[in-house]
Design a protein around this motif. Structure first.
Motif, mmCIF file in Angstrom:
data_model
loop_
_atom_site.group_PDB
_atom_site.id
_atom_site.type_symbol
_atom_site.label_atom_id
_atom_site.label_comp_id
_atom_site.label_asym_id
_atom_site.label_seq_id
_atom_site.Cartn_x
_atom_site.Cartn_y
_atom_site.Cartn_z
ATOM 1 N N GLN A 1 107.535 205.817 142.878
ATOM 2 C CA GLN A 1 106.733 205.011 143.809
ATOM 3 C C GLN A 1 105.784 205.898 144.607
ATOM 4 O O GLN A 1 104.613 205.588 144.798
ATOM 5 N N ASN B 1 104.527 208.722 143.720
ATOM 6 C CA ASN B 1 103.486 209.289 142.859
ATOM 7 C C ASN B 1 102.803 208.236 141.997
ATOM 8 O O ASN B 1 102.130 208.581 141.019
ATOM 9 N N HIS B 2 102.983 206.951 142.356
ATOM 10 C CA HIS B 2 102.313 205.836 141.687
ATOM 11 C C HIS B 2 102.539 205.855 140.179
ATOM 12 O O HIS B 2 101.627 205.601 139.389
ATOM 13 N N GLY B 3 103.757 206.198 139.773
ATOM 14 C CA GLY B 3 104.126 206.152 138.371
ATOM 15 C C GLY B 3 103.686 207.342 137.550
ATOM 16 O O GLY B 3 103.917 207.370 136.338
ATOM 17 N N ASN B 4 103.068 208.336 138.172
ATOM 18 C CA ASN B 4 102.623 209.526 137.437
ATOM 19 C C ASN B 4 103.830 210.401 137.096
ATOM 20 O O ASN B 4 104.483 210.953 137.976
ATOM 21 N N ARG B 5 104.104 210.523 135.790
ATOM 22 C CA ARG B 5 105.313 211.250 135.361
ATOM 23 C C ARG B 5 105.259 212.731 135.704
ATOM 24 O O ARG B 5 106.253 213.316 136.159
ATOM 25 N N GLU C 1 108.374 201.472 134.468
ATOM 26 C CA GLU C 1 107.395 202.347 135.107
ATOM 27 C C GLU C 1 106.179 201.591 135.631
ATOM 28 O O GLU C 1 105.569 201.990 136.633
ATOM 29 N N GLN C 2 105.820 200.516 134.951
ATOM 30 C CA GLN C 2 104.606 199.804 135.364
ATOM 31 C C GLN C 2 104.719 199.215 136.764
ATOM 32 O O GLN C 2 103.710 198.960 137.417
ATOM 33 N N LYS D 1 102.975 201.723 139.149
ATOM 34 C CA LYS D 1 101.594 202.131 138.977
ATOM 35 C C LYS D 1 100.670 201.275 139.821
ATOM 36 O O LYS D 1 100.960 200.129 140.147
ATOM 37 N N LYS D 2 99.506 201.866 140.167
ATOM 38 C CA LYS D 2 98.531 201.143 140.986
ATOM 39 C C LYS D 2 97.978 199.955 140.227
ATOM 40 O O LYS D 2 97.726 200.011 139.051
#
Length: 416
Positions: free
Chosen positions: A380, A382-386, A411-412, A415-416
């Motif tokens: 959350q 890192n907005h879903g950035n792995r 994961e979605q 994400k933003k």
């Protein structure tokens, strides 16, 4: 004094700035110019031989030979001959006369490592060298003179050896005129990182690779590890990682594969205590993974205990007497499980069939839930950035992907 100290470190490749290490070097520098006996104490792998070389290089004996002898590596039947020499025909196999180390290094320095392993008879001969500067070769009656600086070292407690009758008390006090205590690696703090960097650079050159780098979690792990093999062990670990691992960044997941199991098992508890002091840290993946493995081991042991009780190998009253062994947290639960085992035992006796009971019990701590929570919070953030999430948690992207699949995390949603 500080400039001279740094010069000595560079000359003898001594890495580190720990106060205890600096103090040991200062004592070696001060005693070197005297004729006083020196006893160096320290665990195996701490670098005791380097200190003997410092003493030799700064002493009046520096123009003579320096020789290092491991007393524990020479058989008891030949050590007198090795140290003091022998005459031809003095024993079976003595086909010619031989010079001993004391004769070979006359005017120089002898470093006697593992002095605690020296036989009592040889200790008597050594005491005579220390007190009178003379010795007698094996098979001879002629007294020889020895002008030799003796530096001894041990990794055992010689006072205990004296009580056990394995070491001469008079020799101990003759050697221990000036003691030098070398600290173990685990007491040298940030020196661990300096040594890691030094070894990493050396092996990068040797194997034509880039130097290894420790991430923050791996640094914390090294600070907590006891290093029973001290500097020698750290050097071996760095070389193995440099040779076998493809990644430049070293994480706890990498380190744990190269730490002896009996010592690495103590790390999770230490890690948990340190991390609880900083509850904002997200870098807990290694801790919870290790604790999860520990939890599984405990569960398997408890189930095995239940099987033993149910089959009659262990009295069923054990559950009531020692409830914590079985994960039972109150008296009512103990009574319930005791009745269950009684029924189970009667069932075994009735049909002669051995069955493994499916035992389920509650756990106070859900490690999986905490691990999921950490991953979700970081995703959350890192907005879903792995990649950023993995860096945040101090783990590899591959490990993060595996955890996402394991916990079926969408994961979605992050994400933003």
């Amino acid at each position: 004094m500080k400039e001279r100290l740094q010069y000595i470190k560079q000359q003898f490749n001594v890495i580190g700035n720990a106060p205890l290490l600096n103090r040991a070097i200062e004592i070696a520098m001060q005693v070197a110019s005297t004729d006083l006996s020196v006893l160096i104490t320290g665990e195996s792998g701490t670098g005791k031989e380097s200190f003997s070389k410092i003493i030799h290089s700064l002493s009046p004996y520096r123009h003579g030979n320096f020789i290092a002898i491991n007393c524990g590596a020479i058989p008891e039947g030949t050590i007198d001959s090795e140290l003091f020499g022998h005459e031809k025909g003095s024993f079976t196999g003595a086909i010619e006369a031989r010079k001993g180390y004391f004769e070979e290094t006359n005017g120089g320095t002898i470093f006697l490592d593992e002095i605690g392993e020296m036989p009592l008879g040889t200790q008597t001969r050594l005491l005579r060298v220390l007190e009178y500067g003379e010795y007698v070769k094996v098979g001879s009656s002629k007294v020889e003179q020895a002008k030799v600086r003796i530096v001894a070292a041990t990794n055992v407690n010689l006072l205990h050896a004296i009580k056990d009758g394995k070491f001469r008390e008079d020799l101990y006090y003759r050697l221990n005129t000036v003691p030098i205590a070398i600290p173990p690696l685990r007491e040298r703090g940030l020196d661990i990182f300096m040594l890691f960097h030094k070894f990493s650079s050396d092996f990068a050159t040797k194997y034509r690779a880039k130097p290894l780098e420790l991430n923050p979690a791996a640094k914390e792990m090294l600070l907590q590890y006891p290093f029973p093999g001290n500097i020698r062990q750290l050097k071996n670990i760095v070389e193995q990682i440099a040779l076998l691992e493809g990644e430049i960044i070293v994480t706890p997941e990498v380190l744990i594969r190269y730490l002896p199991r009996e010592h690495s098992q103590m790390l999770p508890v230490l890690y948990e205590n340190r991390l609880l002091e900083n509850s904002n840290s997200l870098n807990k993946d290694f801790v919870y993974t290790a604790l999860l493995d520990l939890k599984k081991d405990v569960k398997e042991l408890r189930e095995l205990m239940f099987n033993f009780v149910g089959s009659g190998s262990i009295k069923k009253s054990i559950v009531q007497e020692h409830p914590r062994l079985f994960g039972v947290h109150n008296h009512q639960e103990a009574e319930h499980k005791g009745r269950y085992l009684l029924d189970l035992e009667q069932s075994f006796e009735g049909n002669g069939v051995h069955a493994e009971p499916a035992i389920t019990y509650s756990e106070n701590l859900s490690i999986e839930a905490k691990e999921q929570e950490l991953i979700r919070r970081s995703l959350q953030k890192n907005h879903g950035n792995r990649k950023n999430t993995a860096n945040d948690l101090g783990i590899s992207e591959r490990t993060l992907y595996r955890k996402i699949k394991q916990y079926d995390i969408e994961e979605q949603n992050f994400k933003k």
